[in-house]
Design an enzyme around this catalytic site. Structure first.
Site, short mmCIF file in Angstrom:
data_model
loop_
_atom_site.label_atom_id
_atom_site.label_comp_id
_atom_site.label_asym_id
_atom_site.label_seq_id
_atom_site.Cartn_x
_atom_site.Cartn_y
_atom_site.Cartn_z
N GLU A 186 10.67 44.61 -34.21
CA GLU A 186 9.76 43.58 -33.70
C GLU A 186 8.44 44.24 -33.35
O GLU A 186 8.41 45.22 -32.60
CB GLU A 186 10.30 42.88 -32.45
CG GLU A 186 9.37 41.74 -32.02
CD GLU A 186 9.71 41.09 -30.67
OE1 GLU A 186 9.06 40.08 -30.33
OE2 GLU A 186 10.59 41.59 -29.96
N ASP B 267 0.09 51.47 -31.71
CA ASP B 267 -0.62 50.38 -32.37
C ASP B 267 -0.01 50.23 -33.75
O ASP B 267 0.07 51.21 -34.51
CB ASP B 267 -2.12 50.72 -32.48
CG ASP B 267 -2.92 49.53 -32.96
OD1 ASP B 267 -2.44 48.80 -33.86
OD2 ASP B 267 -4.02 49.31 -32.44
N ASP C 47 -0.91 38.18 -30.91
CA ASP C 47 -2.24 37.87 -30.37
C ASP C 47 -3.08 37.19 -31.45
O ASP C 47 -3.11 37.65 -32.60
CB ASP C 47 -2.93 39.16 -29.91
CG ASP C 47 -2.25 39.76 -28.69
OD1 ASP C 47 -1.51 39.03 -27.99
OD2 ASP C 47 -2.44 40.96 -28.42
N LYS D 51 -11.75 35.34 -33.14
CA LYS D 51 -13.03 35.55 -33.83
C LYS D 51 -12.79 36.01 -35.27
O LYS D 51 -11.95 36.90 -35.51
CB LYS D 51 -13.85 36.61 -33.09
CG LYS D 51 -14.34 36.13 -31.75
CD LYS D 51 -15.23 37.14 -31.08
CE LYS D 51 -15.68 36.55 -29.74
NZ LYS D 51 -15.91 37.55 -28.72
N ASP E 236 3.06 29.40 -31.27
CA ASP E 236 2.67 28.01 -30.97
C ASP E 236 1.20 27.80 -31.32
O ASP E 236 0.68 26.70 -31.12
CB ASP E 236 2.87 27.70 -29.47
CG ASP E 236 1.88 28.45 -28.60
OD1 ASP E 236 1.61 29.64 -28.90
OD2 ASP E 236 1.34 27.85 -27.65
N THR F 153 11.73 33.90 -27.15
CA THR F 153 10.94 34.99 -26.60
C THR F 153 10.36 34.50 -25.26
O THR F 153 10.43 33.31 -24.94
CB THR F 153 9.78 35.39 -27.54
OG1 THR F 153 8.70 34.47 -27.37
CG2 THR F 153 10.21 35.40 -29.00
N GLU F 154 9.76 35.44 -24.51
CA GLU F 154 9.14 35.03 -23.24
C GLU F 154 8.06 33.97 -23.46
O GLU F 154 8.00 32.95 -22.77
CB GLU F 154 8.52 36.26 -22.54
CG GLU F 154 9.45 36.91 -21.55
CD GLU F 154 9.71 38.38 -21.86
OE1 GLU F 154 9.13 38.91 -22.82
OE2 GLU F 154 10.51 38.99 -21.13
N GLU G 215 7.69 32.03 -26.06
CA GLU G 215 8.28 30.80 -26.63
C GLU G 215 8.80 29.90 -25.52
O GLU G 215 8.58 28.69 -25.54
CB GLU G 215 9.41 31.19 -27.59
CG GLU G 215 10.07 30.03 -28.29
CD GLU G 215 11.07 30.50 -29.34
OE1 GLU G 215 11.18 31.72 -29.55
OE2 GLU G 215 11.73 29.64 -29.95
N1 SAM Z 1 6.53 38.97 -28.56
C1 SAM Z 1 6.42 38.69 -27.15
C2 SAM Z 1 6.78 37.25 -26.88
O1 SAM Z 1 6.83 36.46 -27.84
O2 SAM Z 1 7.04 36.90 -25.73
C3 SAM Z 1 5.03 39.03 -26.60
C4 SAM Z 1 3.89 38.23 -27.15
S1 SAM Z 1 2.31 38.81 -26.55
C5 SAM Z 1 1.28 37.45 -26.82
C6 SAM Z 1 1.77 39.88 -27.87
C7 SAM Z 1 2.18 41.34 -27.64
O3 SAM Z 1 1.85 42.08 -28.80
C8 SAM Z 1 1.45 42.00 -26.48
O4 SAM Z 1 2.37 42.64 -25.64
C9 SAM Z 1 0.51 43.00 -27.17
O5 SAM Z 1 0.25 44.14 -26.38
C10 SAM Z 1 1.29 43.32 -28.43
N2 SAM Z 1 0.43 43.77 -29.54
C11 SAM Z 1 -0.69 43.15 -29.99
N3 SAM Z 1 -1.23 43.82 -31.01
C12 SAM Z 1 -0.42 44.90 -31.22
C13 SAM Z 1 -0.46 45.97 -32.14
N4 SAM Z 1 -1.44 46.09 -33.04
N5 SAM Z 1 0.52 46.89 -32.10
C14 SAM Z 1 1.51 46.80 -31.18
N6 SAM Z 1 1.60 45.80 -30.27
C15 SAM Z 1 0.64 44.86 -30.29
#
Ligand code: SAM
Length: 214
Positions: A45, A97, A119, A123, A155, A194-195, A197
């Site tokens: 994931e 990352d 995320d 933009k 969503d 997920t959290e 979701e």
């Molecule tokens: N998957 C979880 C959920 O559905 O509850 C968390 C969703 S949260 C909006 C997005 C997560 O992805 C964040 O914790 C963020 O730090 C991580 N993330 C975003 N871009 C990333 C990247 N390029 N590499 C690793 N993690 C990343």
């Protein structure tokens, strides 16, 4: 989720037995089965956040190896705490990352990829940072087995529409698409929330999901 500066999180991660250390990551491609000590499939994931989804999945599927990837130490810390409460032998974490994902897994080493509530990077100039973008799909193409699948839930309708449009130019096809997962009996089978979701569906937002392949 913006818990980026929890004091000591880097130190906890450096010492955690559940986290694959940054220093050894470059030696990891092609060695994941050895790392888990079995030949079970490997599901990852990307952007796991606090890790509820992947922890539940690992618990429900002990015959699959799971790797959770998260960019921020302070968020990963929450997933580590969950593992300390309930240790699972088939779950490991990486703090990185995901841009560098193809440096960590070998060609075809991964059986399934999950993207959950990625995320949105709204933009246009940040489109390449979106985890379901064609740039990322190209990276996933390297590490995912030929017959492997990628599943994406969100969503965010704009992000989902973007993700669907990226499929054809990137050489991927949809096996299933829904714009209201929680009303889709077939796709809901075995769904692990997920959290994000849980939070967004409780607010009445419809959840979109696709399963894709090449
Ligand atoms: N998957 C979880 C959920 O559905 O509850 C968390 C969703 S949260 C909006 C997005 C997560 O992805 C964040 O914790 C963020 O730090 C991580 N993330 C975003 N871009 C990333 C990247 N390029 N590499 C690793 N993690 C990343």
């Amino acid at each position: 989720m913006r818990l980026r500066n929890i004091t000591g999180s880097r130190e906890v991660i450096a010492q955690s037995p559940y986290v694959v250390k940054e220093a050894v990551l470059e030696k990891c491609p092609g060695t994941w089965h050895a790392l888990f000590g079995n030949s079970n499939p490997i599901y990852i994931e990307i952007g796991m956040g606090k890790g509820r989804f992947i922890h539940t999945m690992a618990k429900e599927h002990p015959d699959i190896n799971f790797v959770g990837i998260e960019k921020y130490s302070s968020v990963l810390l929450r997933a580590i705490q969950k593992m300390e409460e309930e240790e699972l032998p088939n779950l490991k974490f990486i703090r990185m990352d995901a841009e560098d994902i193809a440096k960590v897994f070998g060609p075809g080493e991964v059986d399934r990829i999950y993207l959950n509530f990625s995320d949105p990077w709204p933009k246009d100039r940040h489109a390449k940072r979106r985890l379901p973008s064609r740039e990322f799909l190209g990276r996933y193409d390297v590490i995912l087995k030929r017959e492997g699948r990628l599943e994406f839930k969100t969503d965010n309708r704009d992000l989902f529409d973007f993700a669907v449009e990226e499929l054809e130019p990137a050489g991927w096809k949809a096996q299933a698409i829904t714009y209201d997962l929680h009303r889709d009996e077939a796709l809901m089978q075995g769904n692990v929330m997920t959290e994000y979701e849980e939070r967004f569906s409780a607010m009445g937002n419809a959840i979109c999901k696709y399963i894709i392949y090449r």
